[in-house]
Design a protein around this motif. Structure first.
Motif, PDB file in Angstrom:
ATOM      1  N   GLY A 104      19.444-105.710 118.435  1.00 46.07           N
ATOM      2  CA  GLY A 104      18.715-106.904 118.535  1.00 46.07           C
ATOM      3  C   GLY A 104      18.541-107.512 117.123  1.00 46.07           C
ATOM      4  O   GLY A 104      19.043-106.953 116.296  1.00 46.07           O
ATOM      5  N   LEU A 105      17.774-108.390 116.812  1.00 44.33           N
ATOM      6  CA  LEU A 105      17.848-109.113 115.718  1.00 44.33           C
ATOM      7  C   LEU A 105      16.254-108.722 115.115  1.00 44.33           C
ATOM      8  O   LEU A 105      16.111-109.753 114.222  1.00 44.33           O
ATOM      9  CB  LEU A 105      17.857-110.713 116.031  1.00 44.33           C
ATOM     10  N   ASP A 106      15.405-108.158 115.392  1.00 40.29           N
ATOM     11  CA  ASP A 106      14.227-107.815 115.015  1.00 40.29           C
ATOM     12  C   ASP A 106      14.417-107.247 113.586  1.00 40.29           C
ATOM     13  O   ASP A 106      15.190-106.247 113.632  1.00 40.29           O
ATOM     14  CB  ASP A 106      13.364-107.176 115.784  1.00 40.29           C
ATOM     15  N   TYR A 107      13.481-107.709 112.626  1.00 43.65           N
ATOM     16  CA  TYR A 107      13.762-106.947 111.358  1.00 43.65           C
ATOM     17  C   TYR A 107      12.563-107.393 110.702  1.00 43.65           C
ATOM     18  O   TYR A 107      11.736-108.241 111.006  1.00 43.65           O
ATOM     19  CB  TYR A 107      15.164-107.774 110.661  1.00 43.65           C
ATOM     20  N   THR A 108      12.441-106.753 109.487  1.00 42.13           N
ATOM     21  CA  THR A 108      11.217-106.711 108.616  1.00 42.13           C
ATOM     22  C   THR A 108      11.823-107.329 107.084  1.00 42.13           C
ATOM     23  O   THR A 108      12.843-106.838 106.712  1.00 42.13           O
ATOM     24  CB  THR A 108      10.166-105.602 108.367  1.00 42.13           C
ATOM     25  N   SER A 109      11.015-108.167 106.540  1.00 46.64           N
ATOM     26  CA  SER A 109      11.605-108.566 105.140  1.00 46.64           C
ATOM     27  C   SER A 109      10.364-108.846 104.092  1.00 46.64           C
ATOM     28  O   SER A 109       9.180-108.979 104.765  1.00 46.64           O
ATOM     29  CB  SER A 109      12.699-109.980 105.451  1.00 46.64           C
ATOM     30  N   LEU A 110      10.819-108.878 102.845  1.00 46.43           N
ATOM     31  CA  LEU A 110       9.615-108.876 101.877  1.00 46.43           C
ATOM     32  C   LEU A 110      10.053-110.524 101.433  1.00 46.43           C
ATOM     33  O   LEU A 110      11.325-110.751 100.827  1.00 46.43           O
ATOM     34  CB  LEU A 110       9.800-107.976 101.126  1.00 46.43           C
ATOM     35  N   VAL A 111       9.078-111.424 101.448  1.00 50.16           N
ATOM     36  CA  VAL A 111       8.999-112.592 100.948  1.00 50.16           C
ATOM     37  C   VAL A 111       8.143-112.758  99.472  1.00 50.16           C
ATOM     38  O   VAL A 111       6.981-112.584  99.626  1.00 50.16           O
ATOM     39  CB  VAL A 111       8.695-113.727 101.785  1.00 50.16           C
ATOM     40  N   ILE A 112       8.885-112.985  98.478  1.00 47.27           N
ATOM     41  CA  ILE A 112       8.116-113.108  97.398  1.00 47.27           C
ATOM     42  C   ILE A 112       8.251-114.824  96.903  1.00 47.27           C
ATOM     43  O   ILE A 112       9.351-115.302  96.808  1.00 47.27           O
ATOM     44  CB  ILE A 112       8.668-112.355  96.349  1.00 47.27           C
ATOM     45  N   ARG A 113       7.109-115.137  96.570  1.00 41.31           N
ATOM     46  CA  ARG A 113       7.077-116.493  96.104  1.00 41.31           C
ATOM     47  C   ARG A 113       6.481-116.560  94.563  1.00 41.31           C
ATOM     48  O   ARG A 113       5.951-115.720  94.008  1.00 41.31           O
ATOM     49  CB  ARG A 113       5.833-117.341  96.921  1.00 41.31           C
ATOM     50  N   PHE A 114       7.133-117.747  94.054  1.00 40.40           N
ATOM     51  CA  PHE A 114       6.814-118.033  92.582  1.00 40.40           C
ATOM     52  C   PHE A 114       6.223-119.245  92.325  1.00 40.40           C
ATOM     53  O   PHE A 114       6.340-120.310  93.132  1.00 40.40           O
ATOM     54  CB  PHE A 114       7.906-118.189  91.869  1.00 40.40           C
ATOM     55  N   ASP A 115       5.337-119.334  91.180  1.00 37.79           N
ATOM     56  CA  ASP A 115       4.445-120.655  90.902  1.00 37.79           C
ATOM     57  C   ASP A 115       5.520-121.508  90.277  1.00 37.79           C
ATOM     58  O   ASP A 115       6.910-121.377  89.754  1.00 37.79           O
ATOM     59  CB  ASP A 115       3.363-120.365  89.836  1.00 37.79           C
ATOM     60  N   GLU A 116       5.075-122.560  89.748  1.00 41.66           N
ATOM     61  CA  GLU A 116       6.035-123.551  89.012  1.00 41.66           C
ATOM     62  C   GLU A 116       6.713-123.027  87.802  1.00 41.66           C
ATOM     63  O   GLU A 116       7.888-123.692  87.347  1.00 41.66           O
ATOM     64  CB  GLU A 116       5.377-124.743  88.580  1.00 41.66           C
ATOM     65  N   SER A 117       6.272-122.030  87.025  1.00 40.02           N
ATOM     66  CA  SER A 117       6.637-121.560  86.146  1.00 40.02           C
ATOM     67  C   SER A 117       7.679-120.493  86.337  1.00 40.02           C
ATOM     68  O   SER A 117       8.260-119.845  85.419  1.00 40.02           O
ATOM     69  CB  SER A 117       5.691-121.248  84.963  1.00 40.02           C
ATOM     70  N   GLY A 118       7.843-120.091  87.427  1.00 38.34           N
ATOM     71  CA  GLY A 118       8.688-119.106  87.950  1.00 38.34           C
ATOM     72  C   GLY A 118       8.011-117.471  87.770  1.00 38.34           C
ATOM     73  O   GLY A 118       8.759-116.722  87.604  1.00 38.34           O
ATOM     74  N   ARG A 119       6.621-117.666  87.832  1.00 35.13           N
ATOM     75  CA  ARG A 119       6.147-116.259  87.662  1.00 35.13           C
ATOM     76  C   ARG A 119       5.618-115.907  89.097  1.00 35.13           C
ATOM     77  O   ARG A 119       5.726-116.574  89.903  1.00 35.13           O
ATOM     78  CB  ARG A 119       4.800-116.260  86.838  1.00 35.13           C
ATOM     79  N   PHE A 120       5.399-114.411  89.395  1.00 36.10           N
ATOM     80  CA  PHE A 120       5.046-114.023  90.674  1.00 36.10           C
ATOM     81  C   PHE A 120       3.861-114.931  91.107  1.00 36.10           C
ATOM     82  O   PHE A 120       2.758-114.654  90.422  1.00 36.10           O
ATOM     83  CB  PHE A 120       5.004-112.542  90.636  1.00 36.10           C
ATOM     84  N   LEU A 121       3.851-115.205  92.376  1.00 36.45           N
ATOM     85  CA  LEU A 121       2.786-115.907  93.008  1.00 36.45           C
ATOM     86  C   LEU A 121       2.058-115.007  94.320  1.00 36.45           C
ATOM     87  O   LEU A 121       0.825-114.549  93.871  1.00 36.45           O
ATOM     88  CB  LEU A 121       2.940-117.246  93.386  1.00 36.45           C
ATOM     89  N   SER A 122       2.961-114.809  95.012  1.00 32.38           N
ATOM     90  CA  SER A 122       2.458-113.861  96.162  1.00 32.38           C
ATOM     91  C   SER A 122       3.727-112.954  96.742  1.00 32.38           C
ATOM     92  O   SER A 122       4.795-113.460  96.616  1.00 32.38           O
ATOM     93  CB  SER A 122       1.775-114.538  97.304  1.00 32.38           C
TER      94      SER A 122
END
Length: 119
Positions: free
Chosen positions: A94-112
């Motif tokens: 099947g197509l069930d999967y888990t992923s990690l989504v990393i978001r950045f602020d406008e300056s390219g630093r880790f946000l969440s």
């Protein structure tokens, strides 16, 4: 019970335990290790065991997008201000999967960082 049936039962029991161990990492929580993350085997679930500690590390250090790529390798998916890394398949078929989504602020630093389960 014959010896042949006994051996077959033992082999079936080991196969069942092996399948369970592959599907459920039984709460393993291991420290993040860059090389292990980059060289994972898709069905080994090693990334799943490292994810909680990786998120803690990202939240504490707030690295840049370039530093994250250096530590985790090329993302599985990339869009403006966001990287997605494959963690593990959640089903044998099947197509069930888990992923990690990393978001950045406008300056390219880790946000969440968020673990996503996709069906």
């Amino acid at each position: 019970m014959t010896k042949k049936k006994g051996v077959l039962l033992v082999l079936l029991a080991f196969a069942a335990l092996f399948m369970l161990a592959r599907l459920f990492p039984f709460g393993l929580d291991i420290p993040f290790h860059s090389l292990m993350w980059k060289k994972y085997l898709p069905n080994a679930k090693i990334r799943r065991s490292m994810t909680a500690r990786l998120i803690e590390k990202l939240e504490a250090e707030r690295p840049s997008a370039q530093e994250i790529k250096a530590a985790l390798g090329e993302p599985w998916g990339e869009s403006d201000g966001e990287y997605e890394y494959f963690i593990s398949a959640d089903a044998l078929i099947g197509l069930d999967y888990t992923s990690l989504v990393i978001r950045f602020d406008e300056s390219g630093r880790f946000l969440s960082a968020t673990v996503m389960h996709c069906d």
